[in-house]
Scaffold this motif. Sequence first.
Motif, short mmCIF file in Angstrom:
data_model
loop_
_atom_site.label_atom_id
_atom_site.label_comp_id
_atom_site.label_asym_id
_atom_site.label_seq_id
_atom_site.Cartn_x
_atom_site.Cartn_y
_atom_site.Cartn_z
N UNK A 1 0.84 -1.20 0.00
CA UNK A 1 0.00 0.00 0.00
C UNK A 1 0.87 1.25 0.00
N UNK A 2 1.94 1.22 0.78
CA UNK A 2 2.80 2.41 0.90
C UNK A 2 3.89 2.47 -0.17
N UNK A 3 4.31 1.31 -0.67
CA UNK A 3 5.36 1.28 -1.69
C UNK A 3 4.89 0.35 -2.82
N UNK A 4 3.96 0.84 -3.66
CA UNK A 4 3.35 -0.01 -4.69
C UNK A 4 4.33 -0.54 -5.73
N UNK A 5 5.55 0.01 -5.77
CA UNK A 5 6.53 -0.53 -6.73
C UNK A 5 6.79 -2.01 -6.47
N UNK A 6 6.54 -2.47 -5.24
CA UNK A 6 6.72 -3.89 -4.93
C UNK A 6 5.82 -4.76 -5.80
N UNK A 7 4.67 -4.24 -6.19
CA UNK A 7 3.73 -5.02 -7.00
C UNK A 7 4.26 -5.28 -8.40
N UNK A 8 5.28 -4.53 -8.81
CA UNK A 8 5.89 -4.77 -10.12
C UNK A 8 6.52 -6.15 -10.18
N UNK A 9 6.89 -6.70 -9.02
CA UNK A 9 7.44 -8.05 -8.98
C UNK A 9 6.39 -9.04 -9.46
N UNK A 10 5.16 -8.93 -8.95
CA UNK A 10 4.09 -9.86 -9.36
C UNK A 10 3.78 -9.72 -10.85
N UNK A 11 3.69 -8.48 -11.32
CA UNK A 11 3.40 -8.24 -12.74
C UNK A 11 4.49 -8.84 -13.61
N UNK A 12 5.74 -8.63 -13.24
CA UNK A 12 6.86 -9.12 -14.04
C UNK A 12 6.92 -10.65 -14.05
N UNK A 13 6.75 -11.27 -12.88
CA UNK A 13 6.81 -12.72 -12.78
C UNK A 13 5.69 -13.36 -13.59
N UNK A 14 4.48 -12.86 -13.43
CA UNK A 14 3.34 -13.41 -14.17
C UNK A 14 3.53 -13.25 -15.67
N UNK A 15 4.03 -12.11 -16.10
CA UNK A 15 4.25 -11.85 -17.52
C UNK A 15 5.19 -12.90 -18.12
N UNK A 16 6.29 -13.16 -17.45
CA UNK A 16 7.28 -14.07 -18.02
C UNK A 16 6.91 -15.54 -17.85
N UNK A 17 6.17 -15.87 -16.81
CA UNK A 17 5.74 -17.26 -16.66
C UNK A 17 4.60 -17.60 -17.61
N UNK A 18 3.77 -16.61 -17.94
CA UNK A 18 2.64 -16.87 -18.83
C UNK A 18 2.97 -16.59 -20.30
N UNK A 19 4.04 -15.84 -20.52
CA UNK A 19 4.47 -15.59 -21.90
C UNK A 19 3.64 -14.54 -22.61
N UNK A 20 2.90 -13.72 -21.86
CA UNK A 20 2.10 -12.65 -22.47
C UNK A 20 1.98 -11.50 -21.47
N UNK A 21 1.53 -10.34 -21.97
CA UNK A 21 1.42 -9.17 -21.11
C UNK A 21 0.42 -9.39 -19.99
N UNK A 22 0.75 -8.84 -18.83
CA UNK A 22 -0.15 -8.88 -17.67
C UNK A 22 -0.26 -7.45 -17.14
N UNK A 23 -1.49 -6.97 -16.99
CA UNK A 23 -1.73 -5.62 -16.51
C UNK A 23 -2.58 -5.67 -15.24
N UNK A 24 -2.24 -4.83 -14.28
CA UNK A 24 -3.04 -4.78 -13.06
C UNK A 24 -4.17 -3.77 -13.29
N UNK A 25 -5.39 -4.29 -13.52
CA UNK A 25 -6.51 -3.41 -13.84
C UNK A 25 -7.25 -2.92 -12.59
N UNK A 26 -7.10 -3.61 -11.48
CA UNK A 26 -7.65 -3.15 -10.20
C UNK A 26 -6.53 -3.21 -9.17
N UNK A 27 -6.55 -2.24 -8.23
CA UNK A 27 -5.45 -2.15 -7.28
C UNK A 27 -5.98 -1.90 -5.87
#
Length: 224
Positions: free
Chosen positions: A168-194
């Motif tokens: 909540x205070x340092x949302x840049x941490x959520x970039x880890x989840x976005x990056x990991x999911x993107x590369x494991x799934x092989x396609x773009x992943x966007x966080x549409x709700x936060x």
Amino acid sequence: MSILVNHLSEPRRRIIGIIKNKGSSTISELAGSMDMSGEAVRQHLVQLEKEGWVTRFSENNGVGRPLWQYRLTTAGEHLFNKNYDQLTIEVFDTLTLLGEDVLKNLLSAMIEERIRQWEPKLAGLSTIERLDILKDFYKKDDSFMELENKDNSYSLIERNCPFHNVAIKRPILCSVSVSVLTHLLGCSVKREKRLQNGDGCCAFQVLLNEPITENTSRIIIEDE
């Protein structure tokens, strides 16, 4: 919900408090401090030991029966409030002061380690099959995690982020989840709700029609 010492019954709370203050204690010492019989104290300790809050160890000088002492386990220490969230935020902020590249290197290391752990378990699976497996992985920390499918548009819904207070205070941490999911799934992943926006969840939309390429960055900073 995490259990804290004030959730325990009054006698067990006092026992835990005495052991915390002294470092360790015997049944006779506890009984004397609490004006309680040794047998009553022993029964409480048996239950506290079963629940994982205390452990016993002996101090045997080689003469007579061993003297049993009781001390808190690691779980027992966590009956008392800890401030790990603030420490994590301070580490993040210190790394930022050292330079943006330093923080990104830390995030990149976190991303690579997660990909290294999970990729072998997903080998040979389709994207949809990978989504099902990843949902189950995330459920270990978030029992409310679900995979939503609306007209073949898939989203992973995270309702109970295990790092909520820090994210909540340092949302840049959520970039880890976005990056990991993107590369494991092989396609773009966007966080549409936060969660940071008061949406009540984080929804990671899986864009099946946007495959990644060899030029896709390993670390994907949101909004960058």
